[in-house]
Design a protein around this motif. Sequence first.
Motif, PDB file in Angstrom:
ATOM      1  N   CYS A   1     -12.925  -1.002  -3.487  1.00 48.53           N
ATOM      2  CA  CYS A   1     -13.201  -0.523  -2.684  1.00 48.53           C
ATOM      3  C   CYS A   1     -13.736  -0.748  -1.215  1.00 48.53           C
ATOM      4  N   LEU A   2     -12.198  -1.240  -0.470  1.00 50.22           N
ATOM      5  CA  LEU A   2     -11.807  -1.979   0.675  1.00 50.22           C
ATOM      6  C   LEU A   2     -11.708  -1.352   2.483  1.00 50.22           C
ATOM      7  N   SER A   3     -12.489  -1.624   3.039  1.00 56.22           N
ATOM      8  CA  SER A   3     -12.414  -0.272   4.542  1.00 56.22           C
ATOM      9  C   SER A   3     -11.187  -1.202   5.699  1.00 56.22           C
ATOM     10  N   ILE A   4     -10.527  -0.440   5.999  1.00 56.31           N
ATOM     11  CA  ILE A   4      -9.302  -1.576   6.878  1.00 56.31           C
ATOM     12  C   ILE A   4      -9.894  -1.213   7.951  1.00 56.31           C
ATOM     13  N   MET A   5     -10.211  -2.548   9.393  1.00 55.96           N
ATOM     14  CA  MET A   5     -10.565  -2.663   9.934  1.00 55.96           C
ATOM     15  C   MET A   5      -9.051  -3.328  10.958  1.00 55.96           C
ATOM     16  N   ASN A   6      -7.975  -3.368  10.261  1.00 59.31           N
ATOM     17  CA  ASN A   6      -7.092  -3.363  11.686  1.00 59.31           C
ATOM     18  C   ASN A   6      -5.265  -3.358  10.801  1.00 59.31           C
TER      19      ASN A   6
ATOM     20  N   ASP B   1       0.805 -12.834  -3.441  1.00 56.68           N
ATOM     21  CA  ASP B   1       0.517 -12.233  -4.694  1.00 56.68           C
ATOM     22  C   ASP B   1       0.354 -10.408  -4.373  1.00 56.68           C
ATOM     23  N   LYS B   2       0.407  -9.510  -5.618  1.00 57.78           N
ATOM     24  CA  LYS B   2       0.657  -8.530  -5.526  1.00 57.78           C
ATOM     25  C   LYS B   2      -0.554  -7.881  -5.380  1.00 57.78           C
ATOM     26  N   VAL B   3      -0.829  -7.072  -5.422  1.00 57.79           N
ATOM     27  CA  VAL B   3      -1.802  -5.886  -5.250  1.00 57.79           C
ATOM     28  C   VAL B   3      -2.081  -4.222  -5.689  1.00 57.79           C
ATOM     29  N   ASN B   4      -2.710  -4.017  -6.783  1.00 65.06           N
ATOM     30  CA  ASN B   4      -2.611  -2.670  -6.954  1.00 65.06           C
ATOM     31  C   ASN B   4      -3.552  -1.871  -5.651  1.00 65.06           C
TER      32      ASN B   4
ATOM     33  N   ALA C   1       1.269  -3.964  -2.593  1.00 61.91           N
ATOM     34  CA  ALA C   1       1.076  -4.743  -1.703  1.00 61.91           C
ATOM     35  C   ALA C   1       0.974  -6.303  -1.513  1.00 61.91           C
ATOM     36  N   LYS C   2       2.260  -7.219  -1.183  1.00 64.65           N
ATOM     37  CA  LYS C   2       1.819  -8.759  -0.780  1.00 64.65           C
ATOM     38  C   LYS C   2       0.696  -9.253  -0.279  1.00 64.65           C
TER      39      LYS C   2
ATOM     40  N   GLN D   1     -10.511   3.456   7.086  1.00 62.88           N
ATOM     41  CA  GLN D   1     -10.303   4.554   5.598  1.00 62.88           C
ATOM     42  C   GLN D   1     -10.677   3.502   4.707  1.00 62.88           C
ATOM     43  N   SER D   2     -10.749   3.466   3.647  1.00 64.53           N
ATOM     44  CA  SER D   2     -11.118   3.168   2.022  1.00 64.53           C
ATOM     45  C   SER D   2     -10.120   3.284   1.377  1.00 64.53           C
ATOM     46  N   ILE D   3      -9.380   1.714   1.097  1.00 59.70           N
ATOM     47  CA  ILE D   3      -8.167   2.086  -0.323  1.00 59.70           C
ATOM     48  C   ILE D   3      -9.020   1.117  -0.972  1.00 59.70           C
ATOM     49  N   SER D   4      -8.368   1.580  -2.360  1.00 57.59           N
ATOM     50  CA  SER D   4      -8.510   0.149  -3.668  1.00 57.59           C
ATOM     51  C   SER D   4      -7.552  -0.683  -3.283  1.00 57.59           C
ATOM     52  N   HIS D   5      -8.108  -1.754  -3.455  1.00 53.36           N
ATOM     53  CA  HIS D   5      -7.159  -2.130  -3.370  1.00 53.36           C
ATOM     54  C   HIS D   5      -7.819  -4.227  -5.248  1.00 53.36           C
TER      55      HIS D   5
END
Length: 200
Positions: free
Chosen positions: A47-52, A79-82, A10-11, A39-43
């Motif tokens: 591990c970061l949680s979605i706020m919005n 920049d792109k992150v996995n 994702a950019k 929800q937790s997603i690996s960036h």
Amino acid sequence: MFTGIVEYTAKVHQLSRDQNNLCLTFINPFLNKEIQINQSISHNGICLSIMNINQKTYSVLASEETLLCTNLNFLKLKDKVNLERSMMLHERLNGHIVQGHVDTIATIVNIENRNGSWLFFFRSKKKLDHVVVEKGSITINGISLTIVTYNQYIFNVSIIPYTYRKTNLHMMKIGDIVNVEFDIIGKYMNKHIQECKKKM
């Protein structure tokens, strides 16, 4: 908990400071039903949680502690992150057990084209002794990879074409900084050995 198998890239859409924290907004590659707030997603392995969430983007917040031990401060717009959503217990573990807790950062010091694959060389900020083994697992920017060789600070991994194209590795160059998470089993074993030595 994650597996190190990247689902999307994702950019970076927006970066903004919230006191000592960093708010990151990404172009959303998921369908709205696939992700939700908290929800937790690996960036890139963090591990970061979605706020919005809205139709085109979603946002997460990284704390000061996270910024100090990861490469998030180096991110720029576009920049792109996995990305990887947390694992489901009824699915196959195709990579290895990944916590999303970055142990250190590393710098790319060389990239060799091996005529169909790539060999990436990294210099770790932390010593590698006792936390890695040759042919053992390591997580680079959230990608489950296998160590080829290593010494005290330098290690390398082999990248196949699918992984190269699917992740942000194809955008990486010498001098770029990546997030590193060592294998959790190796870390626990090392801790146990060190505790046993203290008792001797």
